[in-house]
Design a protein around this motif. Sequence first.
Motif, PDB file in Angstrom:
ATOM      1  N   UNK A   1       0.824  -1.212   0.000  1.00 16.97           N
ATOM      2  CA  UNK A   1       0.000   0.000   0.000  1.00 16.97           C
ATOM      3  C   UNK A   1       0.858   1.262   0.000  1.00 16.97           C
ATOM      4  N   UNK A   2       2.014   1.220   0.659  1.00 15.03           N
ATOM      5  CA  UNK A   2       2.906   2.391   0.658  1.00 15.03           C
ATOM      6  C   UNK A   2       3.379   2.675  -0.762  1.00 15.03           C
ATOM      7  N   UNK A   3       3.747   1.606  -1.476  1.00 16.75           N
ATOM      8  CA  UNK A   3       4.208   1.765  -2.854  1.00 16.75           C
ATOM      9  C   UNK A   3       3.081   2.263  -3.762  1.00 16.75           C
ATOM     10  N   UNK A   4       1.883   1.740  -3.564  1.00 17.98           N
ATOM     11  CA  UNK A   4       0.741   2.169  -4.377  1.00 17.98           C
ATOM     12  C   UNK A   4       0.448   3.650  -4.149  1.00 17.98           C
ATOM     13  N   UNK A   5       0.493   4.078  -2.900  1.00 22.49           N
ATOM     14  CA  UNK A   5       0.227   5.486  -2.594  1.00 22.49           C
ATOM     15  C   UNK A   5       1.284   6.401  -3.211  1.00 22.49           C
ATOM     16  N   UNK A   6       2.531   5.971  -3.182  1.00 23.03           N
ATOM     17  CA  UNK A   6       3.585   6.782  -3.801  1.00 23.03           C
ATOM     18  C   UNK A   6       3.339   6.932  -5.291  1.00 23.03           C
ATOM     19  N   UNK A   7       2.908   5.841  -5.945  1.00 21.58           N
ATOM     20  CA  UNK A   7       2.623   5.899  -7.379  1.00 21.58           C
ATOM     21  C   UNK A   7       1.369   6.712  -7.683  1.00 21.58           C
ATOM     22  N   UNK A   8       0.383   6.662  -6.798  1.00 26.55           N
ATOM     23  CA  UNK A   8      -0.807   7.485  -6.982  1.00 26.55           C
ATOM     24  C   UNK A   8      -0.448   8.961  -6.961  1.00 26.55           C
ATOM     25  N   UNK A   9       0.574   9.301  -6.180  1.00 25.92           N
ATOM     26  CA  UNK A   9       1.027  10.687  -6.126  1.00 25.92           C
ATOM     27  C   UNK A   9       1.911  11.044  -7.315  1.00 25.92           C
ATOM     28  N   UNK A  10       2.750  10.092  -7.762  1.00 27.66           N
ATOM     29  CA  UNK A  10       3.760  10.404  -8.775  1.00 27.66           C
ATOM     30  C   UNK A  10       3.326  10.084 -10.199  1.00 27.66           C
ATOM     31  N   UNK A  11       2.569   9.004 -10.388  1.00 30.39           N
ATOM     32  CA  UNK A  11       2.211   8.586 -11.749  1.00 30.39           C
ATOM     33  C   UNK A  11       0.850   7.893 -11.752  1.00 30.39           C
ATOM     34  N   UNK A  12      -0.214   8.609 -11.409  1.00 29.70           N
ATOM     35  CA  UNK A  12      -1.533   7.964 -11.275  1.00 29.70           C
ATOM     36  C   UNK A  12      -2.049   7.331 -12.558  1.00 29.70           C
ATOM     37  N   UNK A  13      -1.865   7.981 -13.686  1.00 26.81           N
ATOM     38  CA  UNK A  13      -2.376   7.430 -14.953  1.00 26.81           C
ATOM     39  C   UNK A  13      -1.660   6.139 -15.327  1.00 26.81           C
ATOM     40  N   UNK A  14      -0.335   6.141 -15.194  1.00 31.92           N
ATOM     41  CA  UNK A  14       0.431   4.937 -15.498  1.00 31.92           C
ATOM     42  C   UNK A  14       0.060   3.805 -14.546  1.00 31.92           C
ATOM     43  N   UNK A  15      -0.153   4.127 -13.274  1.00 31.07           N
ATOM     44  CA  UNK A  15      -0.526   3.096 -12.313  1.00 31.07           C
ATOM     45  C   UNK A  15      -1.857   2.465 -12.689  1.00 31.07           C
ATOM     46  N   UNK A  16      -2.829   3.273 -13.048  1.00 33.02           N
ATOM     47  CA  UNK A  16      -4.138   2.722 -13.420  1.00 33.02           C
ATOM     48  C   UNK A  16      -4.036   1.875 -14.693  1.00 33.02           C
ATOM     49  N   UNK A  17      -3.165   2.293 -15.583  1.00 29.11           N
ATOM     50  CA  UNK A  17      -2.932   1.515 -16.811  1.00 29.11           C
ATOM     51  C   UNK A  17      -2.355   0.135 -16.471  1.00 29.11           C
ATOM     52  N   UNK A  18      -1.331   0.115 -15.624  1.00 27.89           N
ATOM     53  CA  UNK A  18      -0.708  -1.159 -15.244  1.00 27.89           C
ATOM     54  C   UNK A  18      -1.648  -2.001 -14.382  1.00 27.89           C
ATOM     55  N   UNK A  19      -2.438  -1.346 -13.558  1.00 27.12           N
ATOM     56  CA  UNK A  19      -3.400  -2.047 -12.696  1.00 27.12           C
ATOM     57  C   UNK A  19      -4.422  -2.802 -13.553  1.00 27.12           C
ATOM     58  N   UNK A  20      -4.899  -2.133 -14.562  1.00 18.23           N
ATOM     59  CA  UNK A  20      -5.877  -2.763 -15.453  1.00 18.23           C
ATOM     60  C   UNK A  20      -5.238  -3.905 -16.234  1.00 18.23           C
ATOM     61  N   UNK A  21      -3.996  -3.702 -16.688  1.00 21.02           N
ATOM     62  CA  UNK A  21      -3.303  -4.748 -17.435  1.00 21.02           C
ATOM     63  C   UNK A  21      -3.097  -5.994 -16.578  1.00 21.02           C
ATOM     64  N   UNK A  22      -2.827  -5.788 -15.285  1.00 21.39           N
ATOM     65  CA  UNK A  22      -2.613  -6.914 -14.376  1.00 21.39           C
ATOM     66  C   UNK A  22      -3.920  -7.560 -13.923  1.00 21.39           C
ATOM     67  N   UNK A  23      -5.051  -6.951 -14.283  1.00 22.73           N
ATOM     68  CA  UNK A  23      -6.379  -7.456 -13.909  1.00 22.73           C
ATOM     69  C   UNK A  23      -6.540  -7.556 -12.390  1.00 22.73           C
ATOM     70  N   UNK A  24      -6.008  -6.545 -11.703  1.00 24.74           N
ATOM     71  CA  UNK A  24      -6.195  -6.452 -10.256  1.00 24.74           C
ATOM     72  C   UNK A  24      -7.549  -5.805  -9.964  1.00 24.74           C
ATOM     73  N   UNK A  25      -8.136  -6.097  -8.814  1.00 27.59           N
ATOM     74  CA  UNK A  25      -9.462  -5.533  -8.504  1.00 27.59           C
ATOM     75  C   UNK A  25      -9.452  -4.003  -8.496  1.00 27.59           C
ATOM     76  N   UNK A  26     -10.219  -3.362  -9.361  1.00 29.11           N
ATOM     77  CA  UNK A  26     -10.252  -1.894  -9.376  1.00 29.11           C
ATOM     78  C   UNK A  26     -10.682  -1.303  -8.037  1.00 29.11           C
ATOM     79  N   UNK A  27     -11.538  -2.018  -7.289  1.00 29.82           N
ATOM     80  CA  UNK A  27     -12.038  -1.486  -6.029  1.00 29.82           C
ATOM     81  C   UNK A  27     -10.916  -1.318  -5.008  1.00 29.82           C
TER      82      UNK A  27
END
Length: 252
Positions: free
Chosen positions: A212-238
């Motif tokens: 969660x610490x890493x996810x929060x850092x990415x939400x601050x630094x690269x939110x669009x890229x994180x959402x792109x990779x999240x969707x590609x990995x098929x992780x739960x959007x919720x």
Amino acid sequence: MNAAEEDQHPLDSASVVNAKKTLLELLGRAGVFHAEAEELIALVEAGAVVDAHREVRKVEAGAPRGKGELYGAGWEDGAQTVVDELGAVADRALHRALGPAVPAPSPRAGRPDVPRGRPPVGRVDVERAKVAVTPLYLAFTHVSDLDPEVSDEVLRAVLGTMSAVERAGYAGRLSEFAEARQEQLSRLYAEYGPGSDIAIHGRYSLTHSPTSVAVLERLAAAPSLLREEWERAELPPVWLEGLANAWAALPG
């Protein structure tokens, strides 16, 4: 260091090579693939040179007082020469560690431009991120029981937003983020993390994982890229949106 002192120095090249081979043997017995072990050792070697480069830079403006302007100018010129050469050595060491992710600098060129390509995330990348993020997480809360394989997939999505060079320096970036957001992180884990009234299985599941610490850092630094990779990995959007909303709701 004069020739006599150099001859007496215990860290001759043969001894350094021997230590490296020994470490590779030990890591191999522990199940680390040879290429992965080589990458880790190369990063440590590159880091040692980078640290030396930073130390030498401190000497540039440190000419002894009372020696006159010519002495001071000579000191600065000499120090700058050493700094430039050590910087080139550091660049070459980084190139050896990260391979094609960093172009090898030419002897007369300045520091190379680092490409922003995002190579596939390897096992060593994930393990390095785990080692970096776990103590930061445990500074705010305690271990929970989120599936470790799920945590690996989350870290792969996080690391997928970065270039190889950014991954190499990610531990430092995480530490800076945790220090800068210390109060918010403390409140987040108190309200949503292990020990809170929030169940582990739900929209705030990630607060039960060091990732969660890493996810929060990415939400601050690269939110669009994180959402792109999240969707590609098929992780739960919720999971991602739950963490983002909890973070946004905190004061500060």
